[in-house]
Scaffold this motif. Structure first.
Motif, short mmCIF file in Angstrom:
data_model
loop_
_atom_site.label_atom_id
_atom_site.label_comp_id
_atom_site.label_asym_id
_atom_site.label_seq_id
_atom_site.Cartn_x
_atom_site.Cartn_y
_atom_site.Cartn_z
N GLU A 196 -5.60 12.67 3.51
CA GLU A 196 -6.66 13.73 3.64
C GLU A 196 -7.96 13.24 2.95
O GLU A 196 -8.94 13.97 3.14
CB GLU A 196 -6.05 15.03 2.84
CG GLU A 196 -4.92 15.83 3.58
CD GLU A 196 -4.29 16.79 2.81
OE1 GLU A 196 -5.01 17.22 1.81
OE2 GLU A 196 -3.54 17.20 3.38
N GLU A 197 -8.08 12.47 1.84
CA GLU A 197 -9.20 11.89 1.14
C GLU A 197 -9.62 10.41 1.78
O GLU A 197 -10.87 10.40 1.58
CB GLU A 197 -8.82 11.71 -0.10
CG GLU A 197 -8.32 13.25 -0.98
CD GLU A 197 -8.00 12.84 -2.32
OE1 GLU A 197 -8.56 12.11 -2.97
OE2 GLU A 197 -7.32 13.56 -2.78
N GLU A 198 -8.80 9.80 2.36
CA GLU A 198 -9.29 8.48 2.72
C GLU A 198 -9.04 8.35 4.17
O GLU A 198 -7.80 8.82 4.55
CB GLU A 198 -8.51 7.42 1.94
CG GLU A 198 -8.98 7.54 0.66
CD GLU A 198 -10.34 6.63 0.10
OE1 GLU A 198 -10.95 6.16 1.10
OE2 GLU A 198 -10.75 6.96 -1.01
N ASP A 199 -9.68 7.32 4.75
CA ASP A 199 -9.21 6.96 6.08
C ASP A 199 -8.36 5.76 6.28
O ASP A 199 -8.89 4.68 5.54
CB ASP A 199 -10.51 6.74 7.05
CG ASP A 199 -10.06 6.32 8.53
OD1 ASP A 199 -9.14 6.56 9.12
OD2 ASP A 199 -11.08 5.76 8.93
N LEU A 200 -6.86 5.83 6.43
CA LEU A 200 -6.23 4.50 6.50
C LEU A 200 -6.76 3.35 7.28
O LEU A 200 -6.61 2.30 6.70
CB LEU A 200 -4.83 5.25 7.16
CG LEU A 200 -3.95 3.92 7.12
CD1 LEU A 200 -3.57 3.46 5.61
CD2 LEU A 200 -2.45 4.34 7.43
N LEU A 239 0.74 -1.29 0.08
CA LEU A 239 0.09 -0.09 0.02
C LEU A 239 0.82 1.27 0.27
O LEU A 239 1.35 1.55 1.07
CB LEU A 239 -0.78 -0.05 1.20
CG LEU A 239 -1.79 1.36 1.54
CD1 LEU A 239 -2.60 1.65 0.38
CD2 LEU A 239 -2.45 0.90 2.91
N TRP A 240 0.87 1.88 -0.88
CA TRP A 240 1.45 3.44 -1.21
C TRP A 240 0.75 4.24 -0.50
O TRP A 240 -0.30 4.67 -0.96
CB TRP A 240 1.90 3.67 -2.44
CG TRP A 240 2.79 2.40 -3.51
CD1 TRP A 240 2.12 1.54 -4.10
CD2 TRP A 240 3.96 2.43 -3.62
NE1 TRP A 240 2.98 0.75 -4.87
CE2 TRP A 240 4.24 1.28 -4.34
CE3 TRP A 240 5.06 3.05 -2.87
CZ2 TRP A 240 5.59 0.85 -4.58
CZ3 TRP A 240 6.48 2.73 -3.17
CH2 TRP A 240 6.62 1.35 -4.01
N TRP A 241 1.25 4.92 0.62
CA TRP A 241 0.39 5.93 1.30
C TRP A 241 1.08 7.16 1.65
O TRP A 241 2.12 7.26 2.01
CB TRP A 241 0.03 5.15 2.50
CG TRP A 241 -1.14 5.79 3.40
CD1 TRP A 241 -0.97 6.65 4.46
CD2 TRP A 241 -2.57 5.93 3.21
NE1 TRP A 241 -2.07 7.17 4.92
CE2 TRP A 241 -3.16 6.87 3.94
CE3 TRP A 241 -3.33 5.41 2.15
CZ2 TRP A 241 -4.41 6.90 3.92
CZ3 TRP A 241 -4.58 5.53 1.88
CH2 TRP A 241 -5.08 6.47 2.85
N ARG A 242 0.52 8.24 0.84
CA ARG A 242 0.89 9.45 1.13
C ARG A 242 0.07 10.56 1.92
O ARG A 242 -1.07 10.11 2.31
CB ARG A 242 1.21 10.26 -0.17
CG ARG A 242 2.05 9.54 -1.09
CD ARG A 242 1.51 9.52 -2.63
NE ARG A 242 1.86 8.41 -3.68
CZ ARG A 242 1.31 7.39 -3.89
NH1 ARG A 242 0.16 7.10 -3.36
NH2 ARG A 242 1.63 6.46 -4.69
N ALA A 243 0.51 11.69 2.53
CA ALA A 243 -0.26 12.75 3.11
C ALA A 243 -1.61 13.01 2.57
O ALA A 243 -2.53 13.09 3.15
CB ALA A 243 0.58 13.89 3.52
N ASP A 244 -1.40 13.16 1.02
CA ASP A 244 -2.54 13.54 0.23
C ASP A 244 -3.60 12.52 0.36
O ASP A 244 -4.98 12.68 0.40
CB ASP A 244 -2.34 13.91 -1.04
CG ASP A 244 -1.57 15.24 -1.17
OD1 ASP A 244 -1.68 16.07 -0.19
OD2 ASP A 244 -1.10 15.53 -2.46
N ASP A 245 -3.10 11.18 0.45
CA ASP A 245 -4.07 10.11 0.58
C ASP A 245 -4.76 9.95 1.78
O ASP A 245 -6.13 9.98 1.61
CB ASP A 245 -3.36 8.75 0.17
CG ASP A 245 -2.65 8.56 -0.73
OD1 ASP A 245 -3.47 9.06 -2.04
OD2 ASP A 245 -1.74 8.05 -0.99
#
Length: 132
Positions: free
Chosen positions: A60-64, A52-58
């Motif tokens: 902001e849009e999705e809940d980890l 799972l490639w996870w960035r700060a922008d992600d």
């Protein structure tokens, strides 16, 4: 980097949140270890592991937590490995390791290690308990 990701020949690994910024060398290494191409979100069967490639922008849009619950649901009944990969600390779009650990715990996963997995990416290895 020669980090042991814990994948082996014959395993199916699903890749989530792929984008142009991912570490292509790491992707190739995983495919070499498993002997198969990474599968995407639309793969319709169980998998042995997830990257799972996870960035700060992600974030902001999705809940980890939700993303991890969905990823864990795709894992084989024997459990499996989820690698959450985020840009290294201090780089644009990095995510604090504590935030990933907290989300993992809430999702019912356990963080087992954290390491640099490439020149620009850090990884946190999460495991799911085997289903009964």
């Amino acid at each position: 980097m020669g980090v042991n990701l814990g994948f082996s020949q014959g395993q199916v690994v699903q890749e989530l949140y792929y984008d142009d910024d991912v570490d292509q060398e790491l992707r190739t290494r995983i495919e070499t270890l498993t002997g198969a191409e990474l599968v995407d979100y639309d793969y319709g069967d169980m998998v042995d592991g997830v990257v799972l490639w996870w960035r700060a922008d992600d974030a902001e849009e999705e809940d980890l937590v939700d993303v991890l619950v969905d990823a864990a649901a795709n894992l084989d009944d024997a459990g499996g490995i989820i690698w959450v990969l985020s840009p290294k600390a201090g780089r644009a779009q990095s995510v604090h390791a504590g935030d990933i650990e907290e989300s993992a715990k809430t999702a019912g996963l356990k963080a087992t290690s954290a390491t640099a997995v490439g020149a620009d990416w850090a990884g946190m290895r999460l495991v799911a308990s085997p289903r009964k």
